[in-house]
Design a protein around this motif. Structure first.
Motif, mmCIF file in Angstrom:
data_model
loop_
_atom_site.group_PDB
_atom_site.id
_atom_site.type_symbol
_atom_site.label_atom_id
_atom_site.label_comp_id
_atom_site.label_asym_id
_atom_site.label_seq_id
_atom_site.Cartn_x
_atom_site.Cartn_y
_atom_site.Cartn_z
ATOM 1 N N LEU A 5 0.831 -1.196 0.000
ATOM 2 C CA LEU A 5 0.000 0.000 0.000
ATOM 3 C C LEU A 5 0.868 1.250 0.000
ATOM 4 N N GLN A 6 0.503 2.192 -0.844
ATOM 5 C CA GLN A 6 1.204 3.457 -0.945
ATOM 6 C C GLN A 6 0.490 4.528 -0.118
ATOM 7 N N ALA A 7 1.144 5.661 0.064
ATOM 8 C CA ALA A 7 0.521 6.762 0.812
ATOM 9 C C ALA A 7 -0.803 7.176 0.182
ATOM 10 N N SER A 8 -0.903 7.060 -1.137
ATOM 11 C CA SER A 8 -2.134 7.463 -1.830
ATOM 12 C C SER A 8 -3.343 6.653 -1.369
ATOM 13 N N HIS A 9 -3.118 5.423 -0.904
ATOM 14 C CA HIS A 9 -4.233 4.598 -0.433
ATOM 15 C C HIS A 9 -4.846 5.162 0.850
ATOM 16 N N TYR A 10 -4.152 6.076 1.496
ATOM 17 C CA TYR A 10 -4.625 6.648 2.754
ATOM 18 C C TYR A 10 -5.022 8.118 2.636
ATOM 19 N N ILE A 11 -4.588 8.790 1.569
ATOM 20 C CA ILE A 11 -4.817 10.239 1.494
ATOM 21 C C ILE A 11 -5.571 10.688 0.244
ATOM 22 N N ASP A 12 -5.690 9.845 -0.759
ATOM 23 C CA ASP A 12 -6.274 10.245 -2.040
ATOM 24 C C ASP A 12 -7.799 10.121 -2.010
ATOM 25 N N PRO A 13 -8.534 11.216 -2.195
ATOM 26 C CA PRO A 13 -10.003 11.144 -2.216
ATOM 27 C C PRO A 13 -10.536 10.207 -3.300
ATOM 28 N N ALA A 14 -9.816 10.106 -4.429
ATOM 29 C CA ALA A 14 -10.266 9.221 -5.503
ATOM 30 C C ALA A 14 -10.195 7.759 -5.060
ATOM 31 N N VAL A 15 -9.156 7.406 -4.301
ATOM 32 C CA VAL A 15 -9.045 6.050 -3.769
ATOM 33 C C VAL A 15 -10.186 5.791 -2.783
ATOM 34 N N PHE A 16 -10.480 6.788 -1.952
ATOM 35 C CA PHE A 16 -11.570 6.645 -0.989
ATOM 36 C C PHE A 16 -12.891 6.357 -1.704
ATOM 37 N N GLU A 17 -13.177 7.075 -2.785
ATOM 38 C CA GLU A 17 -14.421 6.856 -3.528
ATOM 39 C C GLU A 17 -14.448 5.458 -4.131
ATOM 40 N N ARG A 18 -13.311 4.971 -4.593
ATOM 41 C CA ARG A 18 -13.256 3.609 -5.132
ATOM 42 C C ARG A 18 -13.481 2.577 -4.033
ATOM 43 N N GLU A 19 -13.009 2.861 -2.825
ATOM 44 C CA GLU A 19 -13.258 1.956 -1.700
ATOM 45 C C GLU A 19 -14.752 1.841 -1.408
ATOM 46 N N GLN A 20 -15.454 2.960 -1.497
ATOM 47 C CA GLN A 20 -16.888 2.928 -1.267
ATOM 48 C C GLN A 20 -17.584 2.003 -2.263
ATOM 49 N N THR A 21 -17.084 1.992 -3.496
ATOM 50 C CA THR A 21 -17.677 1.165 -4.546
ATOM 51 C C THR A 21 -17.231 -0.286 -4.459
ATOM 52 N N HIS A 22 -15.937 -0.512 -4.280
ATOM 53 C CA HIS A 22 -15.377 -1.862 -4.384
ATOM 54 C C HIS A 22 -15.353 -2.630 -3.063
ATOM 55 N N ILE A 23 -15.436 -1.927 -1.940
ATOM 56 C CA ILE A 23 -15.369 -2.607 -0.653
ATOM 57 C C ILE A 23 -16.674 -2.437 0.121
ATOM 58 N N PHE A 24 -17.025 -1.212 0.480
ATOM 59 C CA PHE A 24 -18.175 -1.013 1.361
ATOM 60 C C PHE A 24 -19.515 -1.208 0.657
ATOM 61 N N SER A 25 -19.533 -1.097 -0.662
ATOM 62 C CA SER A 25 -20.772 -1.363 -1.396
ATOM 63 C C SER A 25 -20.864 -2.804 -1.874
ATOM 64 N N LYS A 26 -19.842 -3.610 -1.612
ATOM 65 C CA LYS A 26 -19.856 -5.001 -2.067
ATOM 66 C C LYS A 26 -19.792 -6.012 -0.932
ATOM 67 N N LEU A 27 -19.175 -5.631 0.196
ATOM 68 C CA LEU A 27 -19.012 -6.579 1.283
ATOM 69 C C LEU A 27 -20.176 -6.496 2.276
ATOM 70 N N TRP A 28 -20.254 -7.507 3.141
ATOM 71 C CA TRP A 28 -21.204 -7.486 4.249
ATOM 72 C C TRP A 28 -20.629 -6.595 5.349
ATOM 73 N N ILE A 29 -21.388 -5.586 5.743
ATOM 74 C CA ILE A 29 -20.935 -4.587 6.710
ATOM 75 C C ILE A 29 -21.777 -4.694 7.975
ATOM 76 N N PHE A 30 -21.099 -4.735 9.120
ATOM 77 C CA PHE A 30 -21.817 -4.764 10.397
ATOM 78 C C PHE A 30 -22.651 -3.502 10.541
ATOM 79 N N ALA A 31 -23.924 -3.682 10.930
ATOM 80 C CA ALA A 31 -24.833 -2.541 11.016
ATOM 81 C C ALA A 31 -25.332 -2.262 12.421
ATOM 82 N N GLY A 32 -25.437 -3.295 13.271
ATOM 83 C CA GLY A 32 -25.952 -3.048 14.619
ATOM 84 C C GLY A 32 -26.308 -4.336 15.327
#
Length: 367
Positions: A5-32
């Motif tokens: 992992l590079q620094a961009s994986h922690y600071i780049d807004p574009a990477v963050f948006e891709r995480e929302q699509t590829h990780i948090f919108s695809k995986l099972w997320i604890f809700a409550g």
């Protein structure tokens, strides 16, 4: 060994948006917690993958819907937790257990929908899975099988321990100025405890230095699989006895610290089988996270009048430990920069390398 992992994986807004699509919108997320949704019309609200969600007890069945009225997108439920029918406060629309518009005040006079338009007035529904007392949601149109993310053994472990939760819980949310991945990496790294928590957490744990090396051998599945990132670890700890301990149904052996790592963003711990804490690292932006705490005791054998004070006292203690981490992680985040060197991992950081490897596969950056 340098991290993938590079620094961009922690600071780049574009990477963050891709995480929302590829990780948090695809995986099972604890809700409550299921325990907080036991009553009719009990609900909780969350945001998952950027989508506002309401989970509600409708006729005894838990349903997860997009928390927006089909009329003008007003949130149906405002509060984080509550008990209220599934209805819009803006124009009075109500919804049934399938998310269909049930009643629309003055419908024939004010709206005059065609039959086709009327039938389309339905909330978007999402997949939901309940493991013991833990509720997970997947917002993808075609959710992955939950066994792809969590092994059968791990799901059984979660169901077993969460069945010991008390019905009362205390919650708080702490804003933090760092990337969500730093927090998940931090809880995987027991080596930092002696240096960051010498007076709060370290005195309670025995042989903490040996723990990181043991983590690598505890996962029985292929290292490249998503399910390898969620597992349970235990260690011996010294639990100070209190009179209320005899009033609850303790889970497991005494003086044991249970640690459940639930990928992508939950660390669930048990202190002696007496107190349970769920820490969730909710991504807000590339450099911002909300750390959500949910804390409860084991089930009461009898009424404990002081239970609210007990919960509050334990929550304050856990917050002190978080604050010690928060100072360092915020300092780390503030100094990450484009082009900076990646982290250098030692042999004990096998699990961190595994997390990075699977993360890049999920992101589509690695075959």
């Amino acid at each position: 060994m340098l991290s993938e992992l590079q620094a961009s994986h922690y600071i780049d807004p574009a990477v963050f948006e891709r995480e929302q699509t590829h990780i948090f919108s695809k995986l099972w997320i604890f809700a409550g917690l299921r325990t907080l949704l036991a009553e009719p019309d009990a609900f909780l609200t969350r945001t998952i993958g950027g989508i506002p969600i309401v989970i509600q007890n409708l006729s005894g069945v838990l349903k997860a819907f997009e928390n927006q009225c089909a009329h003008r997108q007003m949130p149906l439920q405002f509060e984080e937790y509550g008990q209220r029918r599934l209805a819009c406060r803006y124009h009075g629309w109500t919804y049934d257990a399938d998310g269909r518009a049930k009643t629309i005040p003055d419908e024939q006079t004010l709206y005059r929908f065609t039959s086709e338009e009327r039938s389309s007035l339905c909330l978007r529904e999402f997949a939901i899975e309940v493991i013991g007392n833990l509720v997970f949601v997947n917002v993808h149109e075609t959710p992955i099988p939950i066994e792809q993310q969590f092994t059968k053994e791990f799901r059984e472990q979660l169901a077993d321990i969460s069945s010991h939760f008390s019905s009362q819980a205390i919650h708080t949310c702490v804003p933090a100025r760092y990337n969500w991945k730093l927090n998940f990496e931090n809880v995987l790294d027991a080596n930092h405890v002696a240096y960051v928590h010498p007076r709060t957490f370290r005195p309670l744990i025995k042989n903490v230095a040996a723990q990181p090396a043991e983590i690598a051998s505890e996962t029985s599945v292929d290292d490249s699989e998503l399910s390898s990132l969620s597992f349970c670890s235990t260690m011996a700890m010294s639990v100070q006895p209190w009179p209320w301990h005899a009033m609850v149904e303790q889970y497991g052996p005494e003086d044991t610290y249970h640690n459940y790592f639930i990928y992508p963003n939950v660390n669930f711990i048990s202190v002696g089988g007496l107190v349970f804490l769920i820490q969730q690292f909710d991504p807000v932006a590339a450099d911002r996270t909300e750390v959500r705490f949910t804390l409860m005791t084991a089930k009461e054998k009898q009424r404990i009048a002081a239970l609210p004070a007990i919960l509050w006292g334990h929550l304050k203690g856990e917050k002190r430990v978080l604050d010690e981490d928060l100072v360092l992680l915020e300092a780390l985040q503030a100094r990450l920069h484009a082009g900076g060197r990646p982290a250098c991992h030692g042999t004990y950081e096998t699990q961190l390398r595994r997390v990075a490897d699977v993360y890049l596969r999920l992101m589509g950056d690695k075959a």
